[in-house]
Design an enzyme around this catalytic site. Sequence first.
Site, PDB file in Angstrom:
ATOM      1  N   HIS A 105     -50.055   6.547   8.474  1.00  0.00           N
ATOM      2  CA  HIS A 105     -50.152   5.087   8.473  1.00  0.00           C
ATOM      3  C   HIS A 105     -48.755   4.476   8.496  1.00  0.00           C
ATOM      4  O   HIS A 105     -47.835   4.966   7.832  1.00  0.00           O
ATOM      5  CB  HIS A 105     -50.898   4.587   7.233  1.00  0.00           C
ATOM      6  CG  HIS A 105     -52.238   5.214   7.053  1.00  0.00           C
ATOM      7  ND1 HIS A 105     -53.248   5.116   7.990  1.00  0.00           N
ATOM      8  CD2 HIS A 105     -52.743   5.962   6.032  1.00  0.00           C
ATOM      9  CE1 HIS A 105     -54.312   5.767   7.557  1.00  0.00           C
ATOM     10  NE2 HIS A 105     -54.021   6.289   6.376  1.00  0.00           N
ATOM     11  N   GLU A 122     -51.707   4.201   0.104  1.00  0.00           N
ATOM     12  CA  GLU A 122     -53.033   4.462  -0.446  1.00  0.00           C
ATOM     13  C   GLU A 122     -52.986   5.553  -1.510  1.00  0.00           C
ATOM     14  O   GLU A 122     -51.994   6.257  -1.654  1.00  0.00           O
ATOM     15  CB  GLU A 122     -53.998   4.883   0.669  1.00  0.00           C
ATOM     16  CG  GLU A 122     -53.614   6.157   1.389  1.00  0.00           C
ATOM     17  CD  GLU A 122     -54.493   6.452   2.585  1.00  0.00           C
ATOM     18  OE1 GLU A 122     -55.655   6.028   2.612  1.00  0.00           O
ATOM     19  OE2 GLU A 122     -54.006   7.131   3.520  1.00  0.00           O
ATOM     20  N   HIS A 180     -51.192  13.235   6.693  1.00  0.00           N
ATOM     21  CA  HIS A 180     -52.213  13.667   5.749  1.00  0.00           C
ATOM     22  C   HIS A 180     -53.570  13.869   6.409  1.00  0.00           C
ATOM     23  O   HIS A 180     -53.818  13.370   7.509  1.00  0.00           O
ATOM     24  CB  HIS A 180     -52.352  12.663   4.606  1.00  0.00           C
ATOM     25  CG  HIS A 180     -52.813  11.304   5.063  1.00  0.00           C
ATOM     26  ND1 HIS A 180     -51.927  10.343   5.503  1.00  0.00           N
ATOM     27  CD2 HIS A 180     -54.044  10.739   5.161  1.00  0.00           C
ATOM     28  CE1 HIS A 180     -52.597   9.249   5.841  1.00  0.00           C
ATOM     29  NE2 HIS A 180     -53.891   9.470   5.653  1.00  0.00           N
ATOM     30  N   ARG A 200     -53.711   8.572  14.679  1.00  0.00           N
ATOM     31  CA  ARG A 200     -54.304   9.901  14.662  1.00  0.00           C
ATOM     32  C   ARG A 200     -53.400  10.854  15.448  1.00  0.00           C
ATOM     33  O   ARG A 200     -53.111  10.623  16.621  1.00  0.00           O
ATOM     34  CB  ARG A 200     -55.715   9.849  15.267  1.00  0.00           C
ATOM     35  CG  ARG A 200     -56.545  11.099  15.063  1.00  0.00           C
ATOM     36  CD  ARG A 200     -57.945  10.928  15.648  1.00  0.00           C
ATOM     37  NE  ARG A 200     -58.697   9.893  14.957  1.00  0.00           N
ATOM     38  CZ  ARG A 200     -59.222   8.823  15.553  1.00  0.00           C
ATOM     39  NH1 ARG A 200     -59.067   8.638  16.849  1.00  0.00           N
ATOM     40  NH2 ARG A 200     -59.895   7.939  14.853  1.00  0.00           N
TER      41      ARG A 200
END
Length: 322
Positions: A105, A122, A180, A200
Amino acid sequence: MSIKIYPLQFEPILKDRIWGGEKLNTVLNKSITSKITGESWELSTVEGDVSVVANGELKGKSLTELIDKLPNEILGEAVYARFGNQFPLLFKYLDAREDLSIQVHPNDQLAKERHNSFGKTEMWYVMQADTDARIIVGFKEDSSKEEYLDNLNNKTLVSILDDVKAKAGDVFFLETGTVHAIGAGLVVAEIQQTSDITYRLYDFDRVDAQGNTRELHVDLALDAINYNKVDTHKKYETTPNKSNVVVDCPYFTTNFIPLDGTIEGNKNGNTFTVYMCIEGAFEIRYENVTYQYKKGDTVLIPAAMRNYVLNGSASILEVYIS
């Protein structure tokens, strides 16, 4: 405008995913209708996926509508001053029947420039883990753009990424830029900035029911990735009937509350608070009314709710903006 303030629950926004399963029903009691439900968005103002109140007098009202009408009462004075009418966090439960894609991200600056969005810092709280379940978090050793691209092109990317076993109760904090993937066999509570921007990198060459691969974002990701080894596993205290700090970052604070009895919630009006019930059951007593919650429930405490009582036997994540 006269609106009664009380603990707010919202209709879950259920998302089918190629990697999803049925544990959001079997583990968290969500009313899913497919065998590939991967996500339950519990609290969201992402465009097209805005949460709607499920309980009480405000049932049917959207979260954005409430914030527009009562920004200080819902968000809190400090949060409103910082973010305006934007709800800055997104809360989810995820069920990974298969590995998620390897992804990254962008930070606030890149996300703003490219997508007019927040970045996506996050954290994950592991609620349930199958034997040998694992996650991918960052690189095994400090890497480089060249090494990363070489391994990506040779389909050996996984070999240079850190593969960590995960068990119930583990917490992983992922700053933007951390490569991740949630591994198969995990049910996770996720707390993040309000953003749906994901790059992605690799999807294990899988295809959907129509034989299509999912889009990759290799070029966009190059400047977003942190190529250094990172420490994402968070250790925390578990003192009963206390808010034990798990993550304290500029975007949110998350505490772990092992509730066994009664504790008081005393707030200053600067921020909303969200409780995610990750085990057991509890109730909130506010103005002579009792509200019941069980495992898998998420509740928003508007900032105007200054004093209330939590009672029960439960493990709870408590989240707010510091």
